[in-house]
Design a protein around this motif. Sequence first.
Motif, PDB file in Angstrom:
ATOM      1  N   ARG A   9      24.920  10.908  46.944  1.00 30.55           N
ATOM      2  CA  ARG A   9      23.537  11.210  47.319  1.00 30.55           C
ATOM      3  C   ARG A   9      22.596  10.110  46.824  1.00 30.55           C
ATOM      4  O   ARG A   9      21.669   9.708  47.539  1.00 30.55           O
ATOM      5  CB  ARG A   9      23.129  12.583  46.786  1.00 30.55           C
ATOM      6  CG  ARG A   9      23.830  13.727  47.501  1.00 30.55           C
ATOM      7  CD  ARG A   9      23.497  15.068  46.914  1.00 30.55           C
ATOM      8  NE  ARG A   9      22.166  15.508  47.295  1.00 30.55           N
ATOM      9  CZ  ARG A   9      21.873  16.750  47.674  1.00 30.55           C
ATOM     10  NH1 ARG A   9      22.834  17.660  47.756  1.00 30.55           N
ATOM     11  NH2 ARG A   9      20.654  17.091  47.985  1.00 30.55           N
ATOM     12  N   ASN A  10      22.809   9.641  45.616  1.00 30.57           N
ATOM     13  CA  ASN A  10      21.971   8.558  45.093  1.00 30.57           C
ATOM     14  C   ASN A  10      22.153   7.281  45.917  1.00 30.57           C
ATOM     15  O   ASN A  10      21.203   6.528  46.144  1.00 30.57           O
ATOM     16  CB  ASN A  10      22.304   8.301  43.628  1.00 30.57           C
ATOM     17  CG  ASN A  10      21.807   9.412  42.723  1.00 30.57           C
ATOM     18  OD1 ASN A  10      20.840  10.109  43.060  1.00 30.57           O
ATOM     19  ND2 ASN A  10      22.469   9.605  41.591  1.00 30.57           N
ATOM     20  N   PHE A  11      23.386   7.060  46.355  1.00 29.45           N
ATOM     21  CA  PHE A  11      23.675   5.881  47.182  1.00 29.45           C
ATOM     22  C   PHE A  11      22.905   5.948  48.498  1.00 29.45           C
ATOM     23  O   PHE A  11      22.265   4.981  48.926  1.00 29.45           O
ATOM     24  CB  PHE A  11      25.190   5.808  47.422  1.00 29.45           C
ATOM     25  CG  PHE A  11      25.611   4.737  48.387  1.00 29.45           C
ATOM     26  CD1 PHE A  11      25.477   3.387  48.071  1.00 29.45           C
ATOM     27  CD2 PHE A  11      26.157   5.082  49.613  1.00 29.45           C
ATOM     28  CE1 PHE A  11      25.882   2.401  48.972  1.00 29.45           C
ATOM     29  CE2 PHE A  11      26.560   4.101  50.515  1.00 29.45           C
ATOM     30  CZ  PHE A  11      26.417   2.761  50.186  1.00 29.45           C
ATOM     31  N   LEU A  12      22.943   7.113  49.142  1.00 27.87           N
ATOM     32  CA  LEU A  12      22.213   7.276  50.396  1.00 27.87           C
ATOM     33  C   LEU A  12      20.701   7.231  50.180  1.00 27.87           C
ATOM     34  O   LEU A  12      19.962   6.681  51.009  1.00 27.87           O
ATOM     35  CB  LEU A  12      22.602   8.596  51.062  1.00 27.87           C
ATOM     36  CG  LEU A  12      23.995   8.662  51.684  1.00 27.87           C
ATOM     37  CD1 LEU A  12      24.270  10.055  52.243  1.00 27.87           C
ATOM     38  CD2 LEU A  12      24.145   7.614  52.780  1.00 27.87           C
ATOM     39  N   PHE A  13      20.259   7.793  49.067  1.00 30.69           N
ATOM     40  CA  PHE A  13      18.825   7.743  48.767  1.00 30.69           C
ATOM     41  C   PHE A  13      18.359   6.294  48.651  1.00 30.69           C
ATOM     42  O   PHE A  13      17.290   5.928  49.170  1.00 30.69           O
ATOM     43  CB  PHE A  13      18.525   8.500  47.468  1.00 30.69           C
ATOM     44  CG  PHE A  13      17.113   8.306  46.989  1.00 30.69           C
ATOM     45  CD1 PHE A  13      16.069   9.034  47.544  1.00 30.69           C
ATOM     46  CD2 PHE A  13      16.811   7.377  45.993  1.00 30.69           C
ATOM     47  CE1 PHE A  13      14.755   8.843  47.111  1.00 30.69           C
ATOM     48  CE2 PHE A  13      15.517   7.182  45.561  1.00 30.69           C
ATOM     49  CZ  PHE A  13      14.480   7.914  46.128  1.00 30.69           C
ATOM     50  N   ALA A  14      19.139   5.474  47.970  1.00 23.90           N
ATOM     51  CA  ALA A  14      18.769   4.068  47.801  1.00 23.90           C
ATOM     52  C   ALA A  14      18.692   3.355  49.153  1.00 23.90           C
ATOM     53  O   ALA A  14      17.783   2.547  49.398  1.00 23.90           O
ATOM     54  CB  ALA A  14      19.774   3.368  46.889  1.00 23.90           C
ATOM     55  N   ILE A  15      19.629   3.659  50.051  1.00 23.77           N
ATOM     56  CA  ILE A  15      19.605   3.055  51.387  1.00 23.77           C
ATOM     57  C   ILE A  15      18.335   3.448  52.129  1.00 23.77           C
ATOM     58  O   ILE A  15      17.663   2.609  52.749  1.00 23.77           O
ATOM     59  CB  ILE A  15      20.862   3.461  52.176  1.00 23.77           C
ATOM     60  CG1 ILE A  15      22.108   2.808  51.595  1.00 23.77           C
ATOM     61  CG2 ILE A  15      20.711   3.106  53.659  1.00 23.77           C
ATOM     62  CD1 ILE A  15      23.397   3.241  52.266  1.00 23.77           C
ATOM     63  N   LEU A  16      17.987   4.732  52.042  1.00 20.97           N
ATOM     64  CA  LEU A  16      16.797   5.216  52.744  1.00 20.97           C
ATOM     65  C   LEU A  16      15.518   4.665  52.135  1.00 20.97           C
ATOM     66  O   LEU A  16      14.578   4.295  52.843  1.00 20.97           O
ATOM     67  CB  LEU A  16      16.771   6.749  52.725  1.00 20.97           C
ATOM     68  CG  LEU A  16      17.796   7.451  53.619  1.00 20.97           C
ATOM     69  CD1 LEU A  16      17.959   8.911  53.220  1.00 20.97           C
ATOM     70  CD2 LEU A  16      17.375   7.362  55.076  1.00 20.97           C
ATOM     71  N   ALA A  17      15.490   4.606  50.801  1.00 22.34           N
ATOM     72  CA  ALA A  17      14.285   4.148  50.120  1.00 22.34           C
ATOM     73  C   ALA A  17      14.035   2.663  50.326  1.00 22.34           C
ATOM     74  O   ALA A  17      12.889   2.226  50.512  1.00 22.34           O
ATOM     75  CB  ALA A  17      14.376   4.474  48.629  1.00 22.34           C
ATOM     76  N   GLU A  18      15.114   1.879  50.313  1.00 26.03           N
ATOM     77  CA  GLU A  18      14.958   0.425  50.402  1.00 26.03           C
ATOM     78  C   GLU A  18      14.874  -0.080  51.834  1.00 26.03           C
ATOM     79  O   GLU A  18      14.239  -1.093  52.111  1.00 26.03           O
ATOM     80  CB  GLU A  18      16.134  -0.257  49.697  1.00 26.03           C
ATOM     81  CG  GLU A  18      16.185   0.026  48.195  1.00 26.03           C
ATOM     82  CD  GLU A  18      17.484  -0.465  47.563  1.00 26.03           C
ATOM     83  OE1 GLU A  18      18.279  -1.108  48.288  1.00 26.03           O
ATOM     84  OE2 GLU A  18      17.702  -0.181  46.370  1.00 26.03           O
ATOM     85  N   GLY A  19      15.527   0.630  52.732  1.00 27.74           N
ATOM     86  CA  GLY A  19      15.581   0.124  54.111  1.00 27.74           C
ATOM     87  C   GLY A  19      14.833   0.965  55.105  1.00 27.74           C
ATOM     88  O   GLY A  19      15.181   0.952  56.298  1.00 27.74           O
ATOM     89  N   GLY A  20      13.809   1.731  54.658  1.00 29.64           N
ATOM     90  CA  GLY A  20      13.084   2.634  55.539  1.00 29.64           C
ATOM     91  C   GLY A  20      12.576   2.012  56.826  1.00 29.64           C
ATOM     92  O   GLY A  20      12.936   2.451  57.931  1.00 29.64           O
ATOM     93  N   PRO A  21      11.744   0.956  56.763  1.00 29.45           N
ATOM     94  CA  PRO A  21      11.213   0.350  57.993  1.00 29.45           C
ATOM     95  C   PRO A  21      12.310  -0.179  58.921  1.00 29.45           C
ATOM     96  O   PRO A  21      12.237  -0.012  60.142  1.00 29.45           O
ATOM     97  CB  PRO A  21      10.328  -0.778  57.464  1.00 29.45           C
ATOM     98  CG  PRO A  21       9.949  -0.346  56.089  1.00 29.45           C
ATOM     99  CD  PRO A  21      11.145   0.366  55.556  1.00 29.45           C
ATOM    100  N   ARG A  22      13.336  -0.838  58.334  1.00 28.27           N
ATOM    101  CA  ARG A  22      14.420  -1.366  59.163  1.00 28.27           C
ATOM    102  C   ARG A  22      15.191  -0.229  59.812  1.00 28.27           C
ATOM    103  O   ARG A  22      15.525  -0.291  61.012  1.00 28.27           O
ATOM    104  CB  ARG A  22      15.355  -2.215  58.318  1.00 28.27           C
ATOM    105  CG  ARG A  22      16.541  -2.768  59.111  1.00 28.27           C
ATOM    106  CD  ARG A  22      17.449  -3.610  58.254  1.00 28.27           C
ATOM    107  NE  ARG A  22      18.603  -4.089  59.028  1.00 28.27           N
ATOM    108  CZ  ARG A  22      19.565  -4.844  58.523  1.00 28.27           C
ATOM    109  NH1 ARG A  22      19.516  -5.242  57.259  1.00 28.27           N
ATOM    110  NH2 ARG A  22      20.576  -5.233  59.297  1.00 28.27           N
TER     111      ARG A  22
END
Length: 295
Positions: A9-22
């Motif tokens: 879950r933390n891994f997916l959160f980081a993807i969403l948080a860092e790559g939101g606009p993309r």
Amino acid sequence: MTQDAATVRNFLFAILAEGGPRLAGEWLSLQQRHADVTTGEDLRDEAETVLAALADGLRTDLSPEEVVSGHPPLRDALVGLSLRRARGGATPTATAMSTLALKEALLAAVMRQSADAQVHYDAAVLLNRLLDAAGVLTFSTYVQGREEIIRAQHDQMLELSTPVLRLWRHVVGVPLIGTLDTTRTQVVMNGLLEAIQAQEARVAIIDITGVPTVDTAVAQHLLQTADAVRLMGAECLLSGIRPPIAQTITRLGIDLSAITTRATLAGALADAIRLLEPPGSGPPRQAGARSHATG
């Protein structure tokens, strides 16, 4: 929640948080390709809202299914997305493909972020649970939204098909065309009673020339409407009693004696005008008629 689940879950959160606009851009591109969606600023805002709510939901202790149904920001974002699709005329397939496109975009982001096959597997399992639940929510919301639209359109058609007309001073009428059922009777009754009050009508004419057949149920609806009209202090006349209708009423033993009936609307209107005449007065003088003195 196990440590492995928390890590994913933390891994997916980081993807969403860092790559939101993309991610939002990739999701919109996939929707264009698979769901025939036209991009725009409103859709980009919609995509970014859903992704931000999904990231926020991953930080809770809710299960993946509960994140969709029990985390208000995500649930509201998905419901809003589905309702906009429904009101915009999108198909159920296009709405479902929008959710599946998000899964595809997120899985591609996972592949870019890590080369570990186990991470890919664990992330895919979690995303499937999240977005399958999201798909169910968006589809059920879409169905409810379309049903509301259909009901609203049906109500509008009923109102348009039962206009209340001013036929004379203090006389209103409603021409009925088609089948008269319980729902339509209520629409007719409401419109007629409101017109009686607004126009201070003393006579209401219900014309059934366009009603194909009168059975016991239709007769009951007409009697109920007539009773309501009388409670408003007006007289109710029923016109359009054609020979086949008269024969059917007689054969079924339907009692319409409580309502004054006429074969034509013209006959009912003539009766209505007579009912409005002051006691002892004669028929209305024709326009342009001259009086002649006798002596």
